[in-house]
Design a protein around this motif. Structure first.
Motif, PDB file in Angstrom:
ATOM      1  N   PRO A 190     -23.744  68.031 -11.648  1.00 53.60           N
ATOM      2  CA  PRO A 190     -24.786  68.096 -12.748  1.00 53.60           C
ATOM      3  C   PRO A 190     -24.355  67.082 -14.053  1.00 53.60           C
ATOM      4  CG  PRO A 190     -24.100  69.590 -12.476  1.00 53.60           C
ATOM      5  CD  PRO A 190     -23.817  68.749 -11.692  1.00 53.60           C
ATOM      6  N   HIS A 191     -24.563  65.846 -14.951  1.00 55.76           N
ATOM      7  CA  HIS A 191     -24.569  65.260 -16.618  1.00 55.76           C
ATOM      8  C   HIS A 191     -24.938  66.605 -18.047  1.00 55.76           C
ATOM      9  CE1 HIS A 191     -23.830  61.347 -15.383  1.00 55.76           C
ATOM     10  NE2 HIS A 191     -23.280  61.924 -14.617  1.00 55.76           N
ATOM     11  N   HIS A 192     -25.860  66.643 -17.492  1.00 55.74           N
ATOM     12  CA  HIS A 192     -26.664  68.173 -17.968  1.00 55.74           C
ATOM     13  C   HIS A 192     -26.786  69.233 -17.178  1.00 55.74           C
ATOM     14  CE1 HIS A 192     -26.486  65.055 -21.131  1.00 55.74           C
ATOM     15  NE2 HIS A 192     -27.399  63.969 -19.832  1.00 55.74           N
ATOM     16  N   SER A 208     -34.403  64.465 -13.779  1.00 53.77           N
ATOM     17  CA  SER A 208     -34.451  63.495 -13.391  1.00 53.77           C
ATOM     18  C   SER A 208     -32.992  62.718 -12.437  1.00 53.77           C
ATOM     19  CB  SER A 208     -34.001  62.729 -15.029  1.00 53.77           C
ATOM     20  OG  SER A 208     -32.929  63.667 -15.704  1.00 53.77           O
ATOM     21  N   GLU A 209     -31.946  63.967 -12.859  1.00 53.05           N
ATOM     22  CA  GLU A 209     -30.812  63.599 -11.573  1.00 53.05           C
ATOM     23  C   GLU A 209     -31.099  63.740 -10.579  1.00 53.05           C
ATOM     24  OE1 GLU A 209     -27.346  65.274 -14.354  1.00 53.05           O
ATOM     25  OE2 GLU A 209     -28.273  66.853 -14.296  1.00 53.05           O
ATOM     26  N   HIS A 259     -25.540  61.580  -8.369  1.00 51.79           N
ATOM     27  CA  HIS A 259     -25.082  62.307  -9.898  1.00 51.79           C
ATOM     28  C   HIS A 259     -23.865  63.325  -9.036  1.00 51.79           C
ATOM     29  CE1 HIS A 259     -27.226  60.611 -13.785  1.00 51.79           C
ATOM     30  NE2 HIS A 259     -26.666  60.296 -13.139  1.00 51.79           N
ATOM     31  N   ALA A 318     -31.922  60.515  -9.795  1.00 53.74           N
ATOM     32  CA  ALA A 318     -30.995  59.145 -10.183  1.00 53.74           C
ATOM     33  C   ALA A 318     -30.261  57.859  -9.000  1.00 53.74           C
ATOM     34  CB  ALA A 318     -30.033  59.531 -11.182  1.00 53.74           C
ATOM     35  N   LYS A 342     -28.907  70.592 -11.508  1.00 53.33           N
ATOM     36  CA  LYS A 342     -29.325  69.741 -12.242  1.00 53.33           C
ATOM     37  C   LYS A 342     -30.729  69.681 -12.294  1.00 53.33           C
ATOM     38  CE  LYS A 342     -26.229  66.523  -8.912  1.00 53.33           C
ATOM     39  NZ  LYS A 342     -26.613  65.770  -7.815  1.00 53.33           N
TER      40      LYS A 342
END
Length: 273
Positions: free
Chosen positions: A47-49, A36-37, A44, A40, A33
């Motif tokens: 991990p989105h990114h 920022s995640e 989250h 969040a 991660k």
């Protein structure tokens, strides 16, 4: 009915496995991660990114491998010395006769019930009086003294070895030292593997003793991981801590994979009669 019971057992085993692996899985997810995640809301869970660069930063933001070398030095010194010393003590308890042997062995086993925190201050004062603070000599001395649990394992293994081996060696003119080195120790590879894995993992994962006895430059990776990852405001960078911790467990896993057959055999053959 048999299939139903087997299914229940499998479900229980899978549930226990998931429960045991979930902290490691969350650690791995956190390692990928970005900052920022981590903050969040809502959380989250994945991990989105994904950020593989966290591992590069975790290994290069300070001298990661230098502290790993310190940990490896201490762990190897202690594990080798503790294994040899425990094997020799276990052989004595198993094959030699001496007045009060059972009492001494009972006292030795009772020391396993003492928590490490109980001896923390006396240990520091002792090594301070001997001018051994900020050196690796405490681990040398601890290794030469053996470990009660490892002595117990070797004692159990040597007790179960046939008496005929020892008698044949005595007939051939061997003394006790030669019998130990040439006959008993080579036969105890399963317990040696078990001892090496346990003693190495104890020392590699220890935080209290290095934090107490070593300064910042000579301390171990376990200590540095808890203090080394901070942002400009002093906050902990948990994603870097997770990435560094994942790499941190690799040596223990590698050692276990190399010695796993001996480890399993040692546990199965060194139990109580």
């Amino acid at each position: 009915m048999v299939l139903s019971r087997r299914s229940v057992v499998y479900m229980l085993l899978v549930s226990v496995l998931v429960l045991m692996l979930s902290p490691f899985a969350w650690l791995a997810i956190t390692a990928f991660k970005d900052a920022s995640e981590l903050r969040a809301v809502p959380i989250h869970w994945w991990p989105h990114h994904p950020s593989p660069g966290n591992f590069v930063e975790a290994l290069t933001s300070w001298d990661y491998f230098g502290y790993a070398r310190n940990s490896l030095t201490i762990a190897v010194i202690y594990s080798v010395l503790a294994t040899l010393a425990s094997a020799w003590a276990g052989y004595g308890f198993a094959r030699l006769e001496a007045p009060g042997k059972r009492v001494i062995f009972g006292v030795l086993l009772s020391t396993m019930m003492l928590p490490q925190i109980f001896t923390l201050i006396p240990t520091y004062l002792l090594f301070s009086k001997l001018n051994l603070i900020n050196t690796y000599m405490p681990w040398v001395l601890w290794g030469l003294c053996g470990a009660p649990f490892l002595i117990f394992l070797f004692r159990q293994f040597f007790t179960n070895m046939p008496k005929e081996l020892e008698e044949a060696a005595i007939v051939d003119g061997c003394g006790q030292i030669r019998i130990f080195w040439r006959i008993f120790l080579p036969q105890s590879w399963p317990v040696i593997a078990t001892s090496l894995i346990l003693s190495f993992s104890w020392t590699w994962g220890d935080w209290i003793a290095p934090a107490l006895l070593l300064d910042t430059n000579r301390t171990t990776l376990a200590v540095q991981l808890t203090t080394g990852y901070h942002n400009a405001h002093g906050g902990t960078l948990n994603n870097l801590v997770a990435a560094g911790t994942l790499v941190y467990v690799v040596p223990v896993l590698v050692l276990f994979l190399i010695l796993q057959r001996g480890f399993v055999a040692g546990v199965s053959t060194s139990g109580l009669k």
